[in-house]
Scaffold this motif. Structure first.
Motif, PDB file in Angstrom:
ATOM      1  N   LEU A 379       0.889  -1.169   0.000  1.00  0.00           N
ATOM      2  CA  LEU A 379       0.000   0.000   0.000  1.00  0.00           C
ATOM      3  C   LEU A 379       0.924   1.216   0.000  1.00  0.00           C
ATOM      4  O   LEU A 379       1.701   1.414   0.939  1.00  0.00           O
ATOM      5  CB  LEU A 379      -0.875   0.009   1.256  1.00  0.00           C
ATOM      6  CG  LEU A 379      -1.780   1.245   1.415  1.00  0.00           C
ATOM      7  CD1 LEU A 379      -2.868   1.275   0.343  1.00  0.00           C
ATOM      8  CD2 LEU A 379      -2.434   1.256   2.804  1.00  0.00           C
ATOM      9  N   LEU A 380       0.882   2.004  -1.071  1.00  0.00           N
ATOM     10  CA  LEU A 380       1.800   3.136  -1.217  1.00  0.00           C
ATOM     11  C   LEU A 380       1.110   4.426  -0.786  1.00  0.00           C
ATOM     12  O   LEU A 380       0.118   4.838  -1.410  1.00  0.00           O
ATOM     13  CB  LEU A 380       2.258   3.234  -2.681  1.00  0.00           C
ATOM     14  CG  LEU A 380       2.997   4.516  -3.099  1.00  0.00           C
ATOM     15  CD1 LEU A 380       4.254   4.737  -2.262  1.00  0.00           C
ATOM     16  CD2 LEU A 380       3.361   4.459  -4.583  1.00  0.00           C
ATOM     17  N   ASP A 381       1.623   5.027   0.283  1.00  0.00           N
ATOM     18  CA  ASP A 381       1.069   6.315   0.711  1.00  0.00           C
ATOM     19  C   ASP A 381       1.714   7.417  -0.130  1.00  0.00           C
ATOM     20  O   ASP A 381       2.816   7.891   0.161  1.00  0.00           O
ATOM     21  CB  ASP A 381       1.305   6.546   2.205  1.00  0.00           C
ATOM     22  CG  ASP A 381       0.585   7.807   2.681  1.00  0.00           C
ATOM     23  OD1 ASP A 381       0.159   8.610   1.814  1.00  0.00           O
ATOM     24  OD2 ASP A 381       0.449   7.987   3.910  1.00  0.00           O
ATOM     25  N   ASP A 382       0.991   7.810  -1.174  1.00  0.00           N
ATOM     26  CA  ASP A 382       1.469   8.832  -2.117  1.00  0.00           C
ATOM     27  C   ASP A 382       0.695  10.130  -1.911  1.00  0.00           C
ATOM     28  O   ASP A 382       0.625  10.961  -2.804  1.00  0.00           O
ATOM     29  CB  ASP A 382       1.294   8.329  -3.557  1.00  0.00           C
ATOM     30  CG  ASP A 382      -0.154   7.906  -3.842  1.00  0.00           C
ATOM     31  OD1 ASP A 382      -0.962   7.822  -2.889  1.00  0.00           O
ATOM     32  OD2 ASP A 382      -0.495   7.665  -5.017  1.00  0.00           O
ATOM     33  N   THR A 383       0.072  10.285  -0.736  1.00  0.00           N
ATOM     34  CA  THR A 383      -0.758  11.477  -0.496  1.00  0.00           C
ATOM     35  C   THR A 383       0.117  12.649  -0.027  1.00  0.00           C
ATOM     36  O   THR A 383       1.299  12.471   0.275  1.00  0.00           O
ATOM     37  CB  THR A 383      -1.816  11.207   0.595  1.00  0.00           C
ATOM     38  OG1 THR A 383      -1.124  10.949   1.833  1.00  0.00           O
ATOM     39  CG2 THR A 383      -2.671   9.998   0.241  1.00  0.00           C
ATOM     40  N   ASP A 384      -0.502  13.819   0.094  1.00  0.00           N
ATOM     41  CA  ASP A 384       0.226  15.021   0.506  1.00  0.00           C
ATOM     42  C   ASP A 384       0.226  15.237   2.011  1.00  0.00           C
ATOM     43  O   ASP A 384       0.685  16.261   2.495  1.00  0.00           O
ATOM     44  CB  ASP A 384      -0.386  16.265  -0.173  1.00  0.00           C
ATOM     45  CG  ASP A 384      -0.141  16.224  -1.673  1.00  0.00           C
ATOM     46  OD1 ASP A 384       0.913  15.694  -2.074  1.00  0.00           O
ATOM     47  OD2 ASP A 384      -1.016  16.683  -2.430  1.00  0.00           O
ATOM     48  N   GLU A 385      -0.315  14.306   2.740  1.00  0.00           N
ATOM     49  CA  GLU A 385      -0.334  14.372   4.213  1.00  0.00           C
ATOM     50  C   GLU A 385       1.097  14.585   4.744  1.00  0.00           C
ATOM     51  O   GLU A 385       2.065  14.129   4.137  1.00  0.00           O
ATOM     52  CB  GLU A 385      -0.895  13.043   4.722  1.00  0.00           C
ATOM     53  CG  GLU A 385      -0.972  12.859   6.221  1.00  0.00           C
ATOM     54  CD  GLU A 385      -2.169  13.581   6.819  1.00  0.00           C
ATOM     55  OE1 GLU A 385      -2.027  14.107   7.936  1.00  0.00           O
ATOM     56  OE2 GLU A 385      -3.233  13.614   6.160  1.00  0.00           O
ATOM     57  N   ARG A 386       1.207  15.226   5.920  1.00  0.00           N
ATOM     58  CA  ARG A 386       2.543  15.442   6.507  1.00  0.00           C
ATOM     59  C   ARG A 386       3.112  14.121   7.030  1.00  0.00           C
ATOM     60  O   ARG A 386       2.358  13.227   7.413  1.00  0.00           O
ATOM     61  CB  ARG A 386       2.443  16.448   7.661  1.00  0.00           C
ATOM     62  CG  ARG A 386       2.141  17.862   7.156  1.00  0.00           C
ATOM     63  CD  ARG A 386       2.997  18.877   7.905  1.00  0.00           C
ATOM     64  NE  ARG A 386       2.794  18.770   9.350  1.00  0.00           N
ATOM     65  CZ  ARG A 386       1.862  19.473  10.020  1.00  0.00           C
ATOM     66  NH1 ARG A 386       1.056  20.282   9.368  1.00  0.00           N
ATOM     67  NH2 ARG A 386       1.765  19.351  11.314  1.00  0.00           N
ATOM     68  N   PRO A 387       4.471  13.993   7.074  1.00  0.00           N
ATOM     69  CA  PRO A 387       5.069  12.719   7.521  1.00  0.00           C
ATOM     70  C   PRO A 387       4.506  12.204   8.844  1.00  0.00           C
ATOM     71  O   PRO A 387       4.200  11.020   8.959  1.00  0.00           O
ATOM     72  CB  PRO A 387       6.555  13.055   7.640  1.00  0.00           C
ATOM     73  CG  PRO A 387       6.771  14.129   6.613  1.00  0.00           C
ATOM     74  CD  PRO A 387       5.506  14.954   6.606  1.00  0.00           C
ATOM     75  N   GLY A 388       4.342  13.093   9.832  1.00  0.00           N
ATOM     76  CA  GLY A 388       3.833  12.632  11.134  1.00  0.00           C
ATOM     77  C   GLY A 388       2.481  11.940  11.006  1.00  0.00           C
ATOM     78  O   GLY A 388       2.241  10.898  11.620  1.00  0.00           O
ATOM     79  N   GLY A 389       1.624  12.517  10.199  1.00  0.00           N
ATOM     80  CA  GLY A 389       0.300  11.938   9.976  1.00  0.00           C
ATOM     81  C   GLY A 389       0.407  10.601   9.263  1.00  0.00           C
ATOM     82  O   GLY A 389      -0.331   9.645   9.575  1.00  0.00           O
ATOM     83  N   LYS A 390       1.338  10.509   8.328  1.00  0.00           N
ATOM     84  CA  LYS A 390       1.510   9.244   7.596  1.00  0.00           C
ATOM     85  C   LYS A 390       2.003   8.125   8.516  1.00  0.00           C
ATOM     86  O   LYS A 390       1.531   6.994   8.447  1.00  0.00           O
ATOM     87  CB  LYS A 390       2.516   9.431   6.456  1.00  0.00           C
ATOM     88  CG  LYS A 390       1.996  10.302   5.325  1.00  0.00           C
ATOM     89  CD  LYS A 390       2.924  10.263   4.126  1.00  0.00           C
ATOM     90  CE  LYS A 390       2.269  11.036   2.976  1.00  0.00           C
ATOM     91  NZ  LYS A 390       3.029  10.950   1.728  1.00  0.00           N
ATOM     92  N   PHE A 391       2.954   8.476   9.396  1.00  0.00           N
ATOM     93  CA  PHE A 391       3.467   7.453  10.324  1.00  0.00           C
ATOM     94  C   PHE A 391       2.363   6.966  11.255  1.00  0.00           C
ATOM     95  O   PHE A 391       2.220   5.768  11.504  1.00  0.00           O
ATOM     96  CB  PHE A 391       4.628   8.016  11.166  1.00  0.00           C
ATOM     97  CG  PHE A 391       5.846   8.367  10.355  1.00  0.00           C
ATOM     98  CD1 PHE A 391       6.257   7.563   9.299  1.00  0.00           C
ATOM     99  CD2 PHE A 391       6.592   9.501  10.653  1.00  0.00           C
ATOM    100  CE1 PHE A 391       7.374   7.882   8.542  1.00  0.00           C
ATOM    101  CE2 PHE A 391       7.719   9.825   9.909  1.00  0.00           C
ATOM    102  CZ  PHE A 391       8.110   9.023   8.852  1.00  0.00           C
ATOM    103  N   ALA A 392       1.592   7.913  11.761  1.00  0.00           N
ATOM    104  CA  ALA A 392       0.516   7.539  12.691  1.00  0.00           C
ATOM    105  C   ALA A 392      -0.515   6.651  11.984  1.00  0.00           C
ATOM    106  O   ALA A 392      -0.994   5.662  12.551  1.00  0.00           O
ATOM    107  CB  ALA A 392      -0.158   8.794  13.250  1.00  0.00           C
ATOM    108  N   ALA A 393      -0.822   6.985  10.742  1.00  0.00           N
ATOM    109  CA  ALA A 393      -1.802   6.189   9.990  1.00  0.00           C
ATOM    110  C   ALA A 393      -1.275   4.771   9.763  1.00  0.00           C
ATOM    111  O   ALA A 393      -2.006   3.787   9.918  1.00  0.00           O
ATOM    112  CB  ALA A 393      -2.109   6.869   8.654  1.00  0.00           C
TER     113      ALA A 393
END
Ligand code: 5CA
Length: 439
Positions: A379-393
């Motif tokens: 699952l590739l997180d290619d969204t514009d979300e900030r890194p912190g948000g991506k790690f938490a997700a």
């Protein structure tokens, strides 16, 4: 799958209605949406796990010699009048009338229907043994639906039904399912302990509940600690052979639910130091009930002596949708779910730390293709979300591996790999990262 195209509605807040951790995490991780009390829509992430769990159940049923079919959710009331259960079942049964005023019900289980199918085609012991199963939605109008998928009203069950010429053959069929259950729960990363149990509305006098120990479990259980160390049979277990020694090993030590608990026996048989009183989640139940349905419903076979007799039956249920809750109860931390590899919705989450940066996009793409080809379901997180948000997700949805790729690491030719379960991190070249994850 690219996250930008996926449907993963994560919740930031903890939903107030969810009382136990698995329910909270399933809602927060965008797996599930409640449509009515005890009735859920399975969102894409939840649906993927449900299918993984279903597939493990299917493989182990097939290995044990059971044959899959699919029966409808709606059943005729008259069928249930044949066994006498239509009136007995009470308010838990959802009764429906069609436009011709015919009485129907949404099946809470399928003993009657499978018996009807069997009797329509099978007349001789020569066709036996047979074990037929399906994986189908059930409805029970539970008084208190709660804890999300743990006690739903609509829920997915695997139910298998065995048919044999006599009691000894019926017991052998029971043993095959017993062993298959040990295996299938283990494959999902669960330790499920068979315990003596009440037979309730299904009937019969031989029954085991398979229980996963968890603080939030609905039943109180009593067991011998040594049960937790028993070996689970391997893939090479011989289902044609005698499985009685395995079943004896797993039923010799004391383990019982509160309904059938015998405190005196427990005290006599289990040294105090080995006594465990705990709570548990019932993920499956096996029943042997002989001719309880075949006799009133006249499902008879002729034996080798030419004499007709009611076929000997058992039924074997697995709570497929409940299992998702049980797995999460058994495997999570403060940050979220920790999926065992075998049931994870995706194998690897790739975190692109700087979408739009050409080198980062290229490395993510390369990793994505390689992992996909290696069967790792990225699952590739290619969204514009900030890194912190991506790690938490990523921590919340609990994929077994995270592959973190950003410009700073790439400048040194490196990416980061994190194992969700242990939190262990490695910084290394992409090729080495891929081989570490098995791609
Ligand atoms: N006909 C038999 C076996 S095929 C039967 O219905 N058994 S049962 O009642 O024990 O259900 C089988 C499994 O379904 C249970 O062990 C449990 O894991 C699951 N189950 C039962 N009721 C619910 C419910 N309300 N919500 C979620 N799962 C349930």
């Amino acid at each position: 799958m690219r996250l930008s195209r996926y449907f993963l509605p994560l919740l930031k807040e903890t939903p107030a209605e969810a009382q136990i951790v698995s329910h909270r995490l399933m809602l927060r991780a965008g797996m599930l949406r409640q449509e009515a009390a005890g009735i859920y829509a399975w969102l894409p992430l939840g649906h993927r796990v449900l299918q993984k769990v279903e597939q493990i159940v299917r493989e182990e049923m097939d290995r044990a010699g059971a044959v899959e079919l699919l029966m409808p959710t709606l059943q005729l009331a008259d069928l249930w009048r044949e066994s006498g259960r239509y009136d007995d079942y009470g308010a838990e049964m959802l009764r429906i009338t069609d436009r011709h005023e015919r009485e129907l019900l949404y099946g809470p289980t399928n003993e009657e229907m499978i018996t009807e199918i069997f009797r329509a085609y099978v007349r001789s012991y020569k066709a036996l043994p047979k074990n037929l199963y399906h994986i189908q939605w059930k409805f029970r109008d539970e008084q208190r639906p709660r804890f999300g998928v743990m006690r739903g009203r609509e829920f997915l069950m695997k139910d298998a039904y065995s048919f044999d010429v006599d009691e000894a053959a019926g017991k052998a069929a029971y043993n095959r399912m017993f062993v298959a259950y040990l295996r299938l729960f283990k494959r999902m990363g669960l330790s499920a302990i068979p315990m003596k149990a009440e037979t309730g509305p299904i009937g019969g006098d031989l029954s085991h509940e398979f229980i996963v120990l968890a603080q939030t479990g609905e039943s109180q259980v009593f067991l011998d600690r040594r049960m937790l160390d028993l070996p689970v049979p391997g893939e090479d277990v011989d289902y044609e052979g005698d499985l009685e020694p395995i079943v004896t090993d797993w039923t010799r030590l004391y383990a019982a639910t509160e309904d059938v608990h015998d405190a005196d026996r427990y005290g006599r048989e289990t040294p105090e130091a080995d006594q465990i009183t705990a709570r548990g989640i019932e993920v499956g139940q096996t029943f042997f009930f002989g001719d309880k349905y075949s006799k009133p419903m006249k499902a008879v076979v002729s034996g080798p002596d030419g004499v007709e007799r009611p076929v000997q039956m058992g039924s074997y249920g697995v709570g497929v949708s409940r299992l998702l809750g049980a797995i999460i109860e058994a495997s999570h931390d403060e940050a979220g779910i920790i999926w065992p590899d075998a049931v994870a919705p995706f194998g690897v989450g790739i975190v692109n730390l700087r979408p739009g940066d050409a080198a980062t996009d290229r490395a993510c793409e390369e990793a994505y293709v390689a992992l996909k080809q290696g069967g790792k379901e990225p699952l590739l997180d290619d969204t514009d979300e900030r890194p912190g948000g991506k790690f938490a997700a990523m921590d919340l949805i609990g994929l077994p591996w995270q592959l973190i790729i950003g410009p700073r690491g790439l400048a040194e030719g490196k990416v980061e790999v994190k194992r969700r379960a242990s939190g262990e991190r490695h910084t290394l070249p992409l090729v080495e990262a891929l081989s570490m994850m098995g791609a």
